[in-house]
Design an enzyme around this catalytic site. Structure first.
Site, mmCIF file in Angstrom:
data_model
loop_
_atom_site.group_PDB
_atom_site.id
_atom_site.type_symbol
_atom_site.label_atom_id
_atom_site.label_comp_id
_atom_site.label_asym_id
_atom_site.label_seq_id
_atom_site.Cartn_x
_atom_site.Cartn_y
_atom_site.Cartn_z
ATOM 1 N N GLY A 144 0.830 -1.203 0.000
ATOM 2 C CA GLY A 144 0.000 0.000 0.000
ATOM 3 C C GLY A 144 0.857 1.243 0.000
ATOM 4 O O GLY A 144 2.040 1.200 -0.349
ATOM 5 N N ASN A 145 0.247 2.353 0.383
ATOM 6 C CA ASN A 145 0.978 3.607 0.448
ATOM 7 C C ASN A 145 0.442 4.455 1.600
ATOM 8 O O ASN A 145 -0.450 4.034 2.327
ATOM 9 C CB ASN A 145 0.888 4.361 -0.891
ATOM 10 C CG ASN A 145 -0.544 4.593 -1.331
ATOM 11 O OD1 ASN A 145 -1.334 5.220 -0.628
ATOM 12 N ND2 ASN A 145 -0.900 4.064 -2.507
ATOM 13 N N ARG A 146 0.962 5.658 1.752
ATOM 14 C CA ARG A 146 0.670 6.484 2.919
ATOM 15 C C ARG A 146 -0.530 7.397 2.743
ATOM 16 O O ARG A 146 -0.782 8.265 3.579
ATOM 17 C CB ARG A 146 1.906 7.322 3.258
ATOM 18 C CG ARG A 146 3.079 6.501 3.759
ATOM 19 C CD ARG A 146 4.359 7.319 3.763
ATOM 20 N NE ARG A 146 4.189 8.591 4.435
ATOM 21 C CZ ARG A 146 5.049 9.614 4.345
ATOM 22 N NH1 ARG A 146 6.108 9.495 3.579
ATOM 23 N NH2 ARG A 146 4.832 10.731 4.982
ATOM 24 N N ALA A 153 -4.887 7.261 -4.509
ATOM 25 C CA ALA A 153 -3.492 6.850 -4.684
ATOM 26 C C ALA A 153 -3.507 5.344 -4.960
ATOM 27 O O ALA A 153 -3.341 4.525 -4.051
ATOM 28 C CB ALA A 153 -2.684 7.179 -3.445
#
Length: 418
Positions: free
Chosen positions: A223-225, A290
């Site tokens: 995943g991402n932030r 995102a």
């Protein structure tokens, strides 16, 4: 959520509340104490708030409390000296009347058109929209007469209901439907009736937001932030402008906005399916999610143990679908599409390339790693590029303020296309 430090940000004057005149009616119920916070929030947002208390409300909260947060004296008496036509002037000058809490008694009187005190008289005399926020014991809310009275109000032109919520009621009453709606939601319900009339009113708007999570096994993911704050802010800003809004979002760190249809997803594949199911009828689409560019080629159904993996773990990745490109290709004529580009270098040039490659009408570019911008921050600083427009750099501001600027540009594009 409490309004002072809520996920919707600090209160500051902004449209659609700023410059409006709001009559806040407060009825006699234990939830009346929350109306002080509501009056404060509306005032901080730039509205002039005239508070009207029923006689019963004064048993729960004092008029002076409202004067302290609004700077305007609370009103209580239909026949006050010098105020013989007060109900007429209040009703004529109001842009919105909000009754919170609205008790079963007030709802019954309003439904029958009675004008037996200052609040009901103002309501009858006014031409402004009325937002009603019921709050009462769950058995009172469930009573057939209360439900019939609420239904009668909702059928009446200009009346809008928010809540009640389900939750803890007064001491000893347990939990159930009848709890006053969150003050943030009431603020937005008021904003919704103040805001429509622009190019987005009645339009269908699709927003994507948040990260995607691509499973490695039953407990791990790629995943991402992304916090999802930008997507939520955009959806909220569009709804306040009168749009019918769908937010397709990955796991977000902030609550969904009031009034918006939310489709919760986790993976890019599920987000693509949800977006394509909506896109053909959409007037404007804003792709702020995102989305992970790649996913593990295979994911284990159970948990992989370290003893099984060993000291190194090599994961084969496969490309995820390009959701925005697939969706833009299916949008109807006259619609508007907006992409996002998070870059670490050559921001404007790379965003311009993405604008052309994916067929967006506009693209919002921001720089990764910049303090007070990008992932997880409450503020953002962006540059907007578009077909036939000069690049426009927006100053750092709250994500909601930035969202409002973006929606203004979207509205202008829609209006120009008729």
């Amino acid at each position: 959520m409490s309004s002072g430090g809520s996920a919707r940000g600090a209160r500051e004057p902004s449209a659609p509340w700023a410059g409006s005149r709001i009559v806040l009616g407060v009825c006699g119920g234990i939830a009346a104490y929350k109306s002080v916070q509501l009056a404060r929030d509306l005032t901080l947002l730039g509205a002039a708030v005239d508070v009207v208390l029923t006689g019963a409300a004064r048993n729960f909260v004092a008029p002076l409390s409202f004067e302290g947060v609004t700077g305007r004296g609370a009103l209580v008496d239909l026949f006050a000296v010098g105020g013989a036509a007060l109900h007429i002037s209040l009703g004529r000058e109001a842009d919105c009347i909000c009754v919170a809490p609205a008790t079963a008694d007030y709802i019954a009187r309003a439904a029958s058109g009675r004008a037996s005190d200052l609040l009901t008289t103002v309501t009858v005399a006014a031409g402004a929209p009325v937002v009603v926020a019921p709050a009462m014991n769950d058995r009172m809310f469930a009573h057939p007469r209360t439900r019939a009275n609420l239904a009668a109000l909702e059928r009446r032109s200009g009346y809008h209901r928010v809540g009640p919520d389900t939750g803890l009621l007064a001491a000893g009453e347990g939990s159930g439907p009848g709890r006053l709606a969150d003050t943030d939601d009431i603020v937005d319900a008021v904003g919704r009736v103040l805001g429509p009339g622009g190019a987005l009113a009645g339009k269908k708007v699709l927003v994507t937001g948040g990260p995607t999570r691509e499973p490695l096994d039953a407990v791990r993911y790629l995943g991402n932030r992304s916090s999802g704050k930008t997507g939520v802010a955009l959806a909220r800003a569009a709804w306040l402008r009168g749009a019918e809004v769908t937010l397709v979002t990955g796991p977000a760190a902030v609550p969904a906005p009031y009034g918006v249809e939310v489709v919760a997803v986790e993976t890019a594949a599920r987000m693509r399916d949800a977006v394509l199911a909506e896109i053909e009828d959409t007037d404007a689409a804003i792709f702020a999610a995102a989305v992970a560019d790649y996913r593990p080629r295979t994911a284990k159904s159970g948990k992989l143990r370290r003893s099984e993996i060993g000291e190194e773990w090599t994961v084969a990745l496969a490309a995820n679908p390009d959701i925005a490109a697939d969706a833009v290709a299916r949008m109807k004529a006259g619609s508007v599409s907006v992409g996002f580009a998070l870059e670490t270098s050559d921001m404007v040039a790379r965003a311009g390339e993405k604008l052309a490659a994916k067929g967006f009408d506009m693209i919002v570019a921001n720089r990764a790693g910049e303090a007070g911008a990008g992932f997880e921050a409450d503020t953002n600083r962006v540059t907007v590029l578009g077909r036939g427009m000069k690049a426009r750099e927006l100053p750092r501001a709250s994500k909601f303020a930035v969202a409002c600027d973006i929606l203004d540009l979207v509205g202008s594009r829609l209006a120009a296309r008729g």
